[in-house]
Design a protein around this motif. Structure first.
Motif, PDB file in Angstrom:
ATOM      1  N   ASN A  11      36.619  36.070  37.671  1.00 13.86           N
ATOM      2  CA  ASN A  11      35.841  37.294  37.830  1.00 13.86           C
ATOM      3  C   ASN A  11      36.642  38.454  38.408  1.00 13.86           C
ATOM      4  OD1 ASN A  11      33.505  36.246  36.748  1.00 13.86           O
ATOM      5  ND2 ASN A  11      32.771  35.492  38.711  1.00 13.86           N
ATOM      6  N   ARG A  12      37.504  38.180  39.356  1.00 20.04           N
ATOM      7  CA  ARG A  12      38.265  39.264  39.993  1.00 20.04           C
ATOM      8  C   ARG A  12      39.239  39.910  39.002  1.00 20.04           C
ATOM      9  NH1 ARG A  12      40.510  38.471  46.084  1.00 20.04           N
ATOM     10  NH2 ARG A  12      40.266  40.635  46.683  1.00 20.04           N
ATOM     11  N   VAL A  13      39.863  39.099  38.184  1.00 21.93           N
ATOM     12  CA  VAL A  13      40.787  39.612  37.171  1.00 21.93           C
ATOM     13  C   VAL A  13      40.000  40.350  36.090  1.00 21.93           C
ATOM     14  CG1 VAL A  13      42.528  38.971  35.451  1.00 21.93           C
ATOM     15  CG2 VAL A  13      42.445  37.771  37.651  1.00 21.93           C
ATOM     16  N   ARG A  14      38.889  39.776  35.671  1.00 26.12           N
ATOM     17  CA  ARG A  14      38.049  40.427  34.666  1.00 26.12           C
ATOM     18  C   ARG A  14      37.547  41.781  35.156  1.00 26.12           C
ATOM     19  NH1 ARG A  14      35.641  37.330  30.387  1.00 26.12           N
ATOM     20  NH2 ARG A  14      33.850  38.712  30.483  1.00 26.12           N
ATOM     21  N   GLU A  15      37.256  41.878  36.450  1.00 26.05           N
ATOM     22  CA  GLU A  15      36.782  43.148  37.016  1.00 26.05           C
ATOM     23  C   GLU A  15      37.841  44.232  36.891  1.00 26.05           C
ATOM     24  OE1 GLU A  15      34.577  46.096  38.808  1.00 26.05           O
ATOM     25  OE2 GLU A  15      33.930  44.207  37.922  1.00 26.05           O
TER      26      GLU A  15
END
Length: 129
Positions: free
Chosen positions: A116-120
């Motif tokens: 999720n953090r990378v996708r954000e």
């Protein structure tokens, strides 16, 4: 300080930037934060020369984002957030000077990434106009 004259030194400067992006320099990450700021200035001043450097810079920034995300060390969360924000800002600048090529290249990464953090970070680049 050099302005557009920085274009004369891009080849050497690129190697320095890539070297600093690769190496974690302790909990405060001062060097990485500083080099991200430097990269932003370089992109802003030498933007006509950035599209040919896009593959190398994109790969280094994505690798750094992944490294920061997976870091289990003593780096505090605010420092990690600052690193991710700096890398995202660089990607947005690169996208602007390459006429949207970064967004196109990040499509496959976004669809295959489950973190999720990378996708954000990638989502912010994709949504920035």
């Amino acid at each position: 300080r050099l302005g557009i004259r920085i274009a004369r030194h891009l080849k050497r400067l690129e190697r320095v930037i890539l070297g600093y992006l690769e190496v974690c320099d302790g909990p405060e990450e001062e060097s990485r934060l500083g080099i991200l700021e430097t990269l932003q200035c370089v992109i802003e001043h030498a933007w006509p020369r950035m599209p040919c450097r896009l593959p190398t810079l994109l790969k280094a920034l994505l690798k750094m984002i992944w490294d920061v995300h997976t870091d289990q060390g003593s780096t505090p969360e605010p420092v990690k957030a600052a690193l991710l924000q700096g890398a995202t800002d660089c990607l947005i600048l690169l996208d602007r000077c390459s006429e949207g090529q970064v967004k196109v290249l990040l499509e496959g990464v976004y669809s295959s990434c489950e973190e999720n953090r990378v996708r954000e970070c990638i989502r912010r680049v994709r949504e920035n106009t």
